[in-house]
Motif scaffolding. Structure first.
Motif, PDB file in Angstrom:
ATOM      1  N   THR A 401      19.904  67.399  52.622  1.00 53.70           N
ATOM      2  CA  THR A 401      18.590  68.025  52.390  1.00 53.70           C
ATOM      3  C   THR A 401      17.788  68.123  53.676  1.00 53.70           C
ATOM      4  O   THR A 401      17.190  69.170  53.975  1.00 53.70           O
ATOM      5  N   VAL A 402      17.760  67.043  54.457  1.00 53.48           N
ATOM      6  CA  VAL A 402      17.008  67.063  55.716  1.00 53.48           C
ATOM      7  C   VAL A 402      17.636  68.061  56.690  1.00 53.48           C
ATOM      8  O   VAL A 402      16.935  68.796  57.389  1.00 53.48           O
ATOM      9  N   GLU A 409      13.206  75.312  58.686  1.00 51.12           N
ATOM     10  CA  GLU A 409      11.824  75.250  59.156  1.00 51.12           C
ATOM     11  C   GLU A 409      11.662  74.657  60.547  1.00 51.12           C
ATOM     12  O   GLU A 409      10.592  74.748  61.133  1.00 51.12           O
ATOM     13  N   GLY A 410      12.696  74.004  61.081  1.00 46.13           N
ATOM     14  CA  GLY A 410      12.511  73.308  62.350  1.00 46.13           C
ATOM     15  C   GLY A 410      11.656  72.068  62.148  1.00 46.13           C
ATOM     16  O   GLY A 410      11.625  71.477  61.066  1.00 46.13           O
ATOM     17  N   ASN A 411      10.932  71.678  63.201  1.00 48.26           N
ATOM     18  CA  ASN A 411      10.128  70.456  63.139  1.00 48.26           C
ATOM     19  C   ASN A 411       8.769  70.740  62.501  1.00 48.26           C
ATOM     20  O   ASN A 411       7.716  70.698  63.139  1.00 48.26           O
ATOM     21  N   SER A 412       8.759  71.035  61.207  1.00 51.55           N
ATOM     22  CA  SER A 412       7.526  71.403  60.513  1.00 51.55           C
ATOM     23  C   SER A 412       6.781  70.160  60.021  1.00 51.55           C
ATOM     24  O   SER A 412       7.328  69.049  59.964  1.00 51.55           O
ATOM     25  N   GLU A 413       5.528  70.352  59.644  1.00 47.91           N
ATOM     26  CA  GLU A 413       4.728  69.257  59.088  1.00 47.91           C
ATOM     27  C   GLU A 413       5.332  68.780  57.772  1.00 47.91           C
ATOM     28  O   GLU A 413       5.306  67.582  57.469  1.00 47.91           O
ATOM     29  N   GLU A 414       5.862  69.723  56.984  1.00 46.28           N
ATOM     30  CA  GLU A 414       6.469  69.351  55.707  1.00 46.28           C
ATOM     31  C   GLU A 414       7.675  68.433  55.924  1.00 46.28           C
ATOM     32  O   GLU A 414       7.859  67.441  55.211  1.00 46.28           O
ATOM     33  N   LEU A 415       8.472  68.753  56.930  1.00 48.81           N
ATOM     34  CA  LEU A 415       9.641  67.930  57.220  1.00 48.81           C
ATOM     35  C   LEU A 415       9.216  66.557  57.744  1.00 48.81           C
ATOM     36  O   LEU A 415       9.821  65.540  57.391  1.00 48.81           O
ATOM     37  N   LEU A 451      10.596  62.910  64.868  1.00 50.33           N
ATOM     38  CA  LEU A 451       9.479  63.325  64.031  1.00 50.33           C
ATOM     39  C   LEU A 451       8.604  62.178  63.532  1.00 50.33           C
ATOM     40  O   LEU A 451       7.422  62.369  63.268  1.00 50.33           O
ATOM     41  N   HIS A 452       9.185  60.982  63.398  1.00 50.47           N
ATOM     42  CA  HIS A 452       8.409  59.898  62.787  1.00 50.47           C
ATOM     43  C   HIS A 452       7.345  59.401  63.767  1.00 50.47           C
ATOM     44  O   HIS A 452       7.628  59.095  64.926  1.00 50.47           O
TER      45      HIS A 452
END
Length: 474
Positions: A401-402, A409-415, A451-452
């Protein structure tokens, strides 16, 4: 349109509807009327235009009055000749006859649209030529036009107009664009002049934008009668004040006074046809409806969400739900780089299928690649007797899923939110995730580390990614 990324798909109206629109456009409708009006006594000059003494009769036949009546009649005649609605029989005598292509206007929608596209090309060519007043001013003593004094580069002018129309097309089909709404002329002009990385535009750039707006104002007035655009011209009162208030520096509340333009449904069709003719991929919703599930999932992988759903709905409408579900599931398998996104699109497609698809989902419960999404589908619809997934399947589905979200989407806020939620819900997530037998495991863990926002958690993710790469042998 210099970006190399694929164009979003356009939603075209039915061809029968577009053909009716084409027949009702002022330019083509007048051309057709003149083609039917022309007879044995009709005469043309050496350039194929109606002789001057016949222009009043042509204008009267079209119901045109006023100072511009003869000019509009002449323009319509030239379109009739250029589109083959009228044929010049004898150039020396200047005689004409009905053209073979006039019958096409009573033919299929494709026939009608083919004639209209030819008319569109003529209008675009006319829009790239300096206006009559400029041509008269540039005439020398012998009556020849001194093109050098016009500072007119035909290729550059055509390239500029093509660029503007390309940007207008992109704004119209993009999900974050105005859609069917109009685009302010200042914004369209600025899209061609102002560099994307420029902060506050300089006075020189603002002046260039203002000049471009005036060029576009003339050009869109020419392109509206052929049905390419609907155009609200620049307020003429503002032109008189141009020296006092630069047209580019407008307040948002006044922007409509500086011109508003929108592509018509027919215009969208026309520009897409030109893009395809130029070899530029310009997808349309419905292109994949007759293709296999593999083409659907791969094709919609790059579509924005609403366009992907519209395309999938058309694909499903042509198939039995249970057969379609089996075909989608089969196409979603694979361990290639595009497979996670295919499975995400498959999952989204299956959300549009009713309970009749249940048998197909139960058939793949033991499939290591599809069992997870099958369980999600069955549970969300309230079906009973759904076996709980193993821990391995849960982690595999999470990585898949990730990976799909990264591709979509790339490095989106949702991700980023998804990554934070995963790390928070599963205390030992990274300790187990690096062992997941999925081709994208290392890439996913690296992305989670990137991202974290918590440095400690990010470090854990990067360590897990390193372990995963070591396990994969690279």
């Amino acid at each position: 349109m210099s970006d190399s990324s694929p164009l979003p798909p356009v939603r075209l109206h039915p061809e029968a509807e577009l053909a009716r629109d084409a027949l009702s456009t002022p330019l083509l409708a007048r051309a057709a009327r003149l083609a039917r009006w022309a007879g044995e006594d009709t005469r043309v000059d050496a350039g194929g235009g109606l002789v001057e003494e016949q222009l009043p009769a042509a204008a009267a036949h079209l119901g045109l009055t006023g100072d511009e009546a003869a000019a509009h009649a002449s323009e319509a005649w030239r379109v009739a000749v250029d589109t083959g609605l009228v044929e010049i029989v004898d150039e020396e005598e200047g005689t004409v006859a009905t053209g073979e292509d006039l019958a096409l206007l009573s033919g299929s929608p494709q026939d009608v649209l083919g004639v209209w596209l030819t008319a569109l090309e003529k209008a675009l060519a006319d829009a790239s030529v300096p206006d009559l007043d400029d041509l008269v001013d540039a005439m020398d003593e012998s009556g020849e036009v001194d093109f050098a004094s016009l500072d007119w580069d035909p290729e550059a002018e055509q390239e500029f107009l093509d660029g503007v129309l390309g940007n207008l097309y992109l704004l119209t089909v993009s999900e974050d664009g105005p859609g069917d709404g109009p685009v302010p002329l200042p914004a369209l002009a600025a899209s061609m002049i102002v560099p994307s990385d420029m902060g506050e535009p300089t006075n020189d750039v603002l002046e260039q934008v203002s000049d471009a707006m005036m060029r576009l104002d003339d050009q869109f007035r020419i392109l509206e009668p052929v049905g390419l655009v609907e155009y609200q011209p620049v307020d003429e009162a503002l032109m008189a004040d141009a020296d006092e208030e630069p047209a580019a520096a407008v307040d948002e509340t006044d922007v409509s006074r500086y011109g508003m333009v929108r592509l018509t449904p027919l215009g969208l069709y026309g520009l897409r046809s030109r893009l395809l003719e130029a070899g530029i991929p310009a997808p349309a919703v419905g292109d994949l409806a007759d293709k296999g599930a593999d083409a659907l999932l791969d094709g919609t992988a790059v579509f924005p969400p609403s366009a992907a759903q519209a395309e999938t709905e058309q694909w499903l409408d042509r198939r039995e739900p249970l057969d379609a579900t089996r075909e989608l599931l089969a196409a979603a398998r694979g361990n290639d780089p595009g497979a996670p996104l295919r499975r995400l699109r498959c999952q989204q497609a299956l959300s549009l299928v009713g309970p009749v698809a249940e048998p197909a989902l139960r058939e793949v419960l033991d499939d290591p690649e599809l069992g997870g999404l099958a369980r999600v589908w069955l549970v969300e619809r309230g079906f009973g007797d759904v076996p709980a997934p193993s821990e391995d399947m849960v982690f595999w589905l999470t990585v898949d899923t990730v990976a799909a979200q990264l591709a979509a989407e790339g490095n989106s806020e949702e991700l980023q939110g998804l990554v934070e939620g995963l790390a928070q819900q599963h205390g030992g997530f990274f300790a187990a995730a690096w062992k997941v037998d999925h081709p994208a495991t290392a890439d996913v863990l690296e992305a989670m580390g990137r991202l974290h926002p918590d440095k400690k958690v990010a470090k854990e993710a990067r360590k897990a990614a390193f372990k995963a790469r070591s396990q994969q042998g690279g």
